[in-house]
Scaffold this motif. Structure first.
Motif, PDB file in Angstrom:
ATOM      1  N   ALA A 111       0.835  -1.196   0.000  1.00  0.00           N
ATOM      2  CA  ALA A 111       0.000   0.000   0.000  1.00  0.00           C
ATOM      3  C   ALA A 111       0.873   1.250   0.000  1.00  0.00           C
ATOM      4  O   ALA A 111       1.876   1.306   0.705  1.00  0.00           O
ATOM      5  N   PRO A 112       0.512   2.286  -0.770  1.00  0.00           N
ATOM      6  CA  PRO A 112       1.297   3.521  -0.763  1.00  0.00           C
ATOM      7  C   PRO A 112       1.194   4.240   0.571  1.00  0.00           C
ATOM      8  O   PRO A 112       0.215   4.093   1.305  1.00  0.00           O
ATOM      9  N   GLU A 113       2.212   5.035   0.875  1.00  0.00           N
ATOM     10  CA  GLU A 113       2.212   5.887   2.068  1.00  0.00           C
ATOM     11  C   GLU A 113       2.416   7.329   1.624  1.00  0.00           C
ATOM     12  O   GLU A 113       3.356   7.627   0.886  1.00  0.00           O
ATOM     13  N   HIS A 114       1.528   8.206   2.101  1.00  0.00           N
ATOM     14  CA  HIS A 114       1.636   9.631   1.782  1.00  0.00           C
ATOM     15  C   HIS A 114       1.267  10.437   3.024  1.00  0.00           C
ATOM     16  O   HIS A 114       0.342  10.101   3.745  1.00  0.00           O
ATOM     17  N   HIS A 144       5.640   7.638  -1.091  1.00  0.00           N
ATOM     18  CA  HIS A 144       6.243   6.569  -1.882  1.00  0.00           C
ATOM     19  C   HIS A 144       5.243   5.452  -2.162  1.00  0.00           C
ATOM     20  O   HIS A 144       4.293   5.238  -1.408  1.00  0.00           O
ATOM     21  N   VAL A 145       5.508   4.740  -3.248  1.00  0.00           N
ATOM     22  CA  VAL A 145       4.811   3.488  -3.559  1.00  0.00           C
ATOM     23  C   VAL A 145       5.805   2.333  -3.686  1.00  0.00           C
ATOM     24  O   VAL A 145       5.438   1.176  -3.533  1.00  0.00           O
ATOM     25  N   GLY A 162       3.156  -0.022   9.721  1.00  0.00           N
ATOM     26  CA  GLY A 162       2.361  -1.173   9.346  1.00  0.00           C
ATOM     27  C   GLY A 162       2.329  -1.419   7.851  1.00  0.00           C
ATOM     28  O   GLY A 162       2.347  -2.556   7.386  1.00  0.00           O
ATOM     29  N   ARG A 163       2.291  -0.347   7.057  1.00  0.00           N
ATOM     30  CA  ARG A 163       2.229  -0.503   5.608  1.00  0.00           C
ATOM     31  C   ARG A 163       3.576  -0.824   4.978  1.00  0.00           C
ATOM     32  O   ARG A 163       3.638  -1.464   3.931  1.00  0.00           O
ATOM     33  N   CYS A 164       4.636  -0.331   5.592  1.00  0.00           N
ATOM     34  CA  CYS A 164       5.977  -0.485   5.008  1.00  0.00           C
ATOM     35  C   CYS A 164       6.960  -0.770   6.146  1.00  0.00           C
ATOM     36  O   CYS A 164       7.411   0.156   6.816  1.00  0.00           O
ATOM     37  N   PRO A 165       7.283  -2.031   6.377  1.00  0.00           N
ATOM     38  CA  PRO A 165       8.074  -2.369   7.575  1.00  0.00           C
ATOM     39  C   PRO A 165       9.431  -1.693   7.656  1.00  0.00           C
ATOM     40  O   PRO A 165       9.832  -1.246   8.732  1.00  0.00           O
TER      41      PRO A 165
END
Length: 243
Positions: A111-114, A144-145, A162-165
């Motif tokens: 999942a992307p984070e913004h 980022h994606v 949680g989305r990007c360890p």
């Protein structure tokens, strides 16, 4: 009087400068040489500086056809690792450090984070020269994606979401990579493409308002990290905390 130590900064895009991270380093007695590689400025082939910062950009670490300066940037990262020159990689720069050191990076990973995101500082950070004694959770601006999907062998995992360890890590004693952007403030969010964000389920003004609210806590933490990195560049300390 000895010359001020100098950090080489690799900039990959017009809007992707060192920002407040560079200002904080200057306050702490470290100068910057910024090379705007995206506009044709030539990177040095040999790292002769006291430190290296590789900034973010809209590329994968090996997008050599789109960004022909990337092989030179990877060479500088490899030199910093080989010679234990202090290095700090941000977003693409952190992904490049991971890739050069033997980790894995994948495009459109998860999942992307913004916007302002709660980054959890892991227990392993207690012994780290840059991340020790930070609050348990620190807000940081993400955009980022692409993401690191496997850390390099023997890397120290310092922070996660949680989305990007793999939000922050250290390779060896003196090289750090982060997925987030400690160098930017909430104002950067207003430069992002609102339509593209909507397509990913984000509202730009809501992201901006949340980042404004989180700015004091984010500024305090990342200013301290910049100060510690400057001390490492200036004084040649190791990447672990001296107790």
């Amino acid at each position: 009087m000895s010359e001020m130590p100098c950090v080489l900064v690799v900039q990959h895009g017009e809007k992707g400068g060192p920002g407040r991270f560079g200002e904080w380093l200057g306050e702490a007695g470290v100068s910057l040489e910024v090379v705007t590689a995206f506009d044709g400025s030539a990177l040095p082939t040999r790292l002769a500086h006291d430190g290296l910062i590789v900034l973010g950009g809209g590329y994968m670490p090996d997008d050599d056809e789109k960004a022909p300066w990337l092989p030179g940037a990877r060479s500088l990262v490899a030199q910093a690792l080989a010679r234990s020159v202090p290095m700090f990689g941000i977003c693409l720069g952190g992904q490049m450090l991971a890739a050069v050191a033997g980790g894995k990076v994948r495009a459109d990973a998860g999942a992307p984070e913004h916007g302002s995101t709660a980054v959890t500082i892991r227990a392993e950070a207690a012994g780290d020269a840059l991340f020790h004694d930070l609050p348990e959770v620190v807000p940081a601006i993400e955009h980022h994606v692409d993401a690191i999907t496997a850390l390099p062998p023997d890397a120290v995992w310092l922070a996660e979401t949680g989305r990007c360890p793999y939000q922050a890590f250290r390779v060896g004693g003196r090289a750090w990579g982060v997925q987030f952007h400690p160098e930017v403030t909430s104002e950067r969010i207003r430069q992002w493409d609102a339509a593209e964000l909507r397509g990913q389920g984000f509202d730009r003004e809501e992201l901006y308002a949340a980042a404004v609210a989180d700015e004091p806590a984010a500024t305090a933490a990342w200013h301290e990290v910049a100060r510690r990195f400057a001390s490492l560049v200036r004084d040649g300390d190791s990447g672990t905390v001296r107790r």
